[in-house]
Design a protein around this motif. Structure first.
Motif, PDB file in Angstrom:
ATOM      1  N   ARG A   1       0.946  -1.146   0.177  1.00  0.00           N
ATOM      2  CA  ARG A   1       0.043  -0.077   0.088  1.00  0.00           C
ATOM      3  C   ARG A   1       0.896   1.187  -0.037  1.00  0.00           C
ATOM      4  NH1 ARG A   1      -4.845   1.202   4.441  1.00  0.00           N
ATOM      5  NH2 ARG A   1      -5.269   3.238   3.554  1.00  0.00           N
ATOM      6  N   LEU A   2       0.707   2.091  -0.718  1.00  0.00           N
ATOM      7  CA  LEU A   2       1.260   3.350  -1.009  1.00  0.00           C
ATOM      8  C   LEU A   2       0.344   4.740  -0.547  1.00  0.00           C
ATOM      9  CD1 LEU A   2       3.967   4.899  -1.499  1.00  0.00           C
ATOM     10  CD2 LEU A   2       3.295   5.008  -3.695  1.00  0.00           C
ATOM     11  N   VAL A   3       0.622   5.495   0.241  1.00  0.00           N
ATOM     12  CA  VAL A   3      -0.208   6.495   0.773  1.00  0.00           C
ATOM     13  C   VAL A   3       0.406   7.959   0.553  1.00  0.00           C
ATOM     14  CG1 VAL A   3      -1.557   7.770   2.447  1.00  0.00           C
ATOM     15  CG2 VAL A   3      -1.478   5.259   2.331  1.00  0.00           C
ATOM     16  N   LEU A   4      -0.101   8.862  -0.474  1.00  0.00           N
ATOM     17  CA  LEU A   4       0.369  10.296  -0.319  1.00  0.00           C
ATOM     18  C   LEU A   4      -0.386  11.079   0.634  1.00  0.00           C
ATOM     19  CD1 LEU A   4       1.985  12.365  -1.780  1.00  0.00           C
ATOM     20  CD2 LEU A   4       0.317  12.379  -3.581  1.00  0.00           C
ATOM     21  N   LEU A   5       0.533  11.679   1.383  1.00  0.00           N
ATOM     22  CA  LEU A   5      -0.369  12.755   2.264  1.00  0.00           C
ATOM     23  C   LEU A   5       0.354  14.109   1.822  1.00  0.00           C
ATOM     24  CD1 LEU A   5       0.698  11.108   5.622  1.00  0.00           C
ATOM     25  CD2 LEU A   5      -1.387  10.728   4.367  1.00  0.00           C
ATOM     26  N   HIS A   6      -0.844  14.936   2.013  1.00  0.00           N
ATOM     27  CA  HIS A   6      -0.620  16.419   1.715  1.00  0.00           C
ATOM     28  C   HIS A   6      -0.997  17.357   2.816  1.00  0.00           C
ATOM     29  CE1 HIS A   6       0.296  20.126  -0.310  1.00  0.00           C
ATOM     30  NE2 HIS A   6      -1.148  20.398  -0.546  1.00  0.00           N
ATOM     31  N   ASP A   7      -0.263  18.238   3.295  1.00  0.00           N
ATOM     32  CA  ASP A   7      -0.650  19.383   4.270  1.00  0.00           C
ATOM     33  C   ASP A   7      -0.134  20.610   3.633  1.00  0.00           C
ATOM     34  OD1 ASP A   7      -1.234  21.147   6.166  1.00  0.00           O
ATOM     35  OD2 ASP A   7      -0.626  19.565   7.942  1.00  0.00           O
ATOM     36  N   PRO A   8      -1.066  21.420   3.017  1.00  0.00           N
ATOM     37  CA  PRO A   8      -0.672  22.618   2.445  1.00  0.00           C
ATOM     38  C   PRO A   8       0.174  23.570   3.390  1.00  0.00           C
ATOM     39  CG  PRO A   8      -2.860  22.247   1.917  1.00  0.00           C
ATOM     40  CD  PRO A   8      -2.586  21.344   3.011  1.00  0.00           C
ATOM     41  N   ALA A   9      -0.149  23.371   4.868  1.00  0.00           N
ATOM     42  CA  ALA A   9       0.681  24.421   5.612  1.00  0.00           C
ATOM     43  C   ALA A   9       1.944  23.602   6.020  1.00  0.00           C
ATOM     44  CB  ALA A   9      -0.361  24.271   7.200  1.00  0.00           C
ATOM     45  N   GLY A  10       2.160  22.566   5.622  1.00  0.00           N
ATOM     46  CA  GLY A  10       3.535  21.932   5.688  1.00  0.00           C
ATOM     47  C   GLY A  10       3.504  21.265   7.278  1.00  0.00           C
ATOM     48  N   HIS A  11       4.440  20.367   7.447  1.00  0.00           N
ATOM     49  CA  HIS A  11       4.504  19.516   8.609  1.00  0.00           C
ATOM     50  C   HIS A  11       6.017  19.567   9.221  1.00  0.00           C
ATOM     51  CE1 HIS A  11       4.075  16.278  11.503  1.00  0.00           C
ATOM     52  NE2 HIS A  11       2.718  16.450  11.317  1.00  0.00           N
ATOM     53  N   ASP A  12       6.437  19.828  10.104  1.00  0.00           N
ATOM     54  CA  ASP A  12       7.775  20.071  10.892  1.00  0.00           C
ATOM     55  C   ASP A  12       8.406  18.940  10.878  1.00  0.00           C
ATOM     56  OD1 ASP A  12       7.430  22.822  11.268  1.00  0.00           O
ATOM     57  OD2 ASP A  12       7.025  22.442  13.477  1.00  0.00           O
ATOM     58  N   ALA A  13       7.607  17.646  11.149  1.00  0.00           N
ATOM     59  CA  ALA A  13       8.377  16.143  10.862  1.00  0.00           C
ATOM     60  C   ALA A  13       8.823  15.725   9.652  1.00  0.00           C
ATOM     61  CB  ALA A  13       7.507  15.262  11.690  1.00  0.00           C
ATOM     62  N   TRP A  14       7.736  16.303   8.547  1.00  0.00           N
ATOM     63  CA  TRP A  14       8.109  15.970   7.467  1.00  0.00           C
ATOM     64  C   TRP A  14       9.177  16.777   6.596  1.00  0.00           C
ATOM     65  CZ3 TRP A  14       2.375  16.152   5.228  1.00  0.00           C
ATOM     66  CH2 TRP A  14       1.722  15.128   5.886  1.00  0.00           C
ATOM     67  N   GLN A  15       9.323  17.861   7.172  1.00  0.00           N
ATOM     68  CA  GLN A  15      10.071  18.892   6.365  1.00  0.00           C
ATOM     69  C   GLN A  15       9.549  19.155   5.002  1.00  0.00           C
ATOM     70  OE1 GLN A  15      12.945  20.534   7.806  1.00  0.00           O
ATOM     71  NE2 GLN A  15      11.760  19.675   9.598  1.00  0.00           N
ATOM     72  N   GLY A  16       8.468  19.275   5.037  1.00  0.00           N
ATOM     73  CA  GLY A  16       7.601  19.788   3.827  1.00  0.00           C
ATOM     74  C   GLY A  16       6.117  19.601   3.729  1.00  0.00           C
ATOM     75  N   ALA A  17       5.370  19.717   2.707  1.00  0.00           N
ATOM     76  CA  ALA A  17       3.953  19.689   2.642  1.00  0.00           C
ATOM     77  C   ALA A  17       3.543  18.351   2.179  1.00  0.00           C
ATOM     78  CB  ALA A  17       3.646  20.759   1.692  1.00  0.00           C
ATOM     79  N   PHE A  18       4.371  17.337   1.795  1.00  0.00           N
ATOM     80  CA  PHE A  18       4.043  16.003   1.193  1.00  0.00           C
ATOM     81  C   PHE A  18       4.763  15.118   2.156  1.00  0.00           C
ATOM     82  CE2 PHE A  18       3.161  18.880  -2.254  1.00  0.00           C
ATOM     83  CZ  PHE A  18       1.856  18.460  -2.847  1.00  0.00           C
ATOM     84  N   ARG A  19       4.315  13.810   2.055  1.00  0.00           N
ATOM     85  CA  ARG A  19       4.789  12.709   2.455  1.00  0.00           C
ATOM     86  C   ARG A  19       4.284  11.465   2.109  1.00  0.00           C
ATOM     87  NH1 ARG A  19       9.340  11.866   5.663  1.00  0.00           N
ATOM     88  NH2 ARG A  19       9.042  10.380   7.114  1.00  0.00           N
ATOM     89  N   LEU A  20       5.136  10.567   1.848  1.00  0.00           N
ATOM     90  CA  LEU A  20       4.454   9.338   0.943  1.00  0.00           C
ATOM     91  C   LEU A  20       4.810   8.262   2.379  1.00  0.00           C
ATOM     92  CD1 LEU A  20       6.170   9.804  -2.203  1.00  0.00           C
ATOM     93  CD2 LEU A  20       4.128   8.929  -2.062  1.00  0.00           C
ATOM     94  N   VAL A  21       3.875   7.364   2.537  1.00  0.00           N
ATOM     95  CA  VAL A  21       3.942   6.256   3.500  1.00  0.00           C
ATOM     96  C   VAL A  21       3.778   4.999   2.882  1.00  0.00           C
ATOM     97  CG1 VAL A  21       2.862   5.491   5.568  1.00  0.00           C
ATOM     98  CG2 VAL A  21       2.889   7.878   5.223  1.00  0.00           C
ATOM     99  N   THR A  22       4.330   3.795   3.151  1.00  0.00           N
ATOM    100  CA  THR A  22       4.126   2.664   2.714  1.00  0.00           C
ATOM    101  C   THR A  22       4.256   1.540   3.477  1.00  0.00           C
ATOM    102  OG1 THR A  22       4.731   1.231   0.659  1.00  0.00           O
ATOM    103  CG2 THR A  22       6.618   2.157   1.735  1.00  0.00           C
ATOM    104  N   LEU A  23       3.779   0.501   3.126  1.00  0.00           N
ATOM    105  CA  LEU A  23       3.755  -0.830   3.752  1.00  0.00           C
ATOM    106  C   LEU A  23       3.866  -1.889   2.490  1.00  0.00           C
ATOM    107  CD1 LEU A  23       3.646  -3.006   6.031  1.00  0.00           C
ATOM    108  CD2 LEU A  23       0.995  -2.919   5.340  1.00  0.00           C
ATOM    109  N   VAL A  24       4.985  -2.825   2.484  1.00  0.00           N
ATOM    110  CA  VAL A  24       5.082  -3.873   1.402  1.00  0.00           C
ATOM    111  C   VAL A  24       5.526  -4.936   2.247  1.00  0.00           C
ATOM    112  CG1 VAL A  24       5.726  -2.280  -0.450  1.00  0.00           C
ATOM    113  CG2 VAL A  24       7.519  -2.891   0.945  1.00  0.00           C
TER     114      VAL A  24
END
Length: 172
Positions: free
Chosen positions: A32-55
């Motif tokens: 599974r691949l999940v694309l996350l987006h927070d327009p305000a950004g996220h400190d832990a991500w160091q950006g506005a997008f994050r990809l999360v996976t489980l394989v």
């Protein structure tokens, strides 16, 4: 490959896909691949997008016993991203080996070993402030194929192959 319900509380916007690598009736790997987006950004991500996976995939017992298996599996993820020339940061995750032995009414089953990679990373934003999600998806497909035991693909090929639908339980 098919869409699935994304997590609801991790980011204001999310999109999720599931895929499986199959050989006839056998599932070689799934994920599974999940694309996350927070327009305000996220400190832990160091950006506005994050990809999360489980394989995950089933393993032969001999392979599962290799003490370097976790490091090799993690290198499949970073290698897939690097091979496609993708810029990313804040990568983190786990590689887990699990063995199952069956007893009682299930004792006829052979012992099974599974490998699982849970990871997330921040794709660096390109033109227009948006990351190259298609290339990250292709790198994730490379990871899924590698954990299934297929040889690494040639990242210069731009072909996208639709994977057959999974049979059996859904990935959650």
């Amino acid at each position: 490959m098919e869409t699935t319900r994304p997590p609801q509380r991790l980011a204001p916007h999310a999109y999720a896909l599931e895929a499986a690598v199959v050989d006839g009736e056998d599932d070689l790997a799934d994920g599974r691949l999940v694309l996350l987006h927070d327009p305000a950004g996220h400190d832990a991500w160091q950006g506005a997008f994050r990809l999360v996976t489980l394989v995950r995939a089933e393993l032969e017992p001999e392979m599962a016993a290799d003490p370097l298996l976790p490091e090799v599996c993690w290198s499949w993820l970073t290698g897939a991203l690097d091979a496609r020339g993708l810029s990313y940061g804040e990568a983190g995750g786990t590689v887990t080996r699990a063995g199952s032995h069956y007893f009682g009414a299930l004792s006829a089953r052979r012992p099974a070993t599974q490998i699982e990679i849970r990871a997330s990373w921040t794709p660096r934003e390109g033109r227009g402030g948006v990351p190259d999600a298609a290339s990250h998806l292709m790198a994730w497909g490379d990871l899924l194929c590698q954990i299934a035991g297929l040889p690494p693909s040639d990242p210069t090929e731009a072909a996208v192959v639709t994977l057959p639908q999974r049979r059996g339980p859904q990935v959650s």
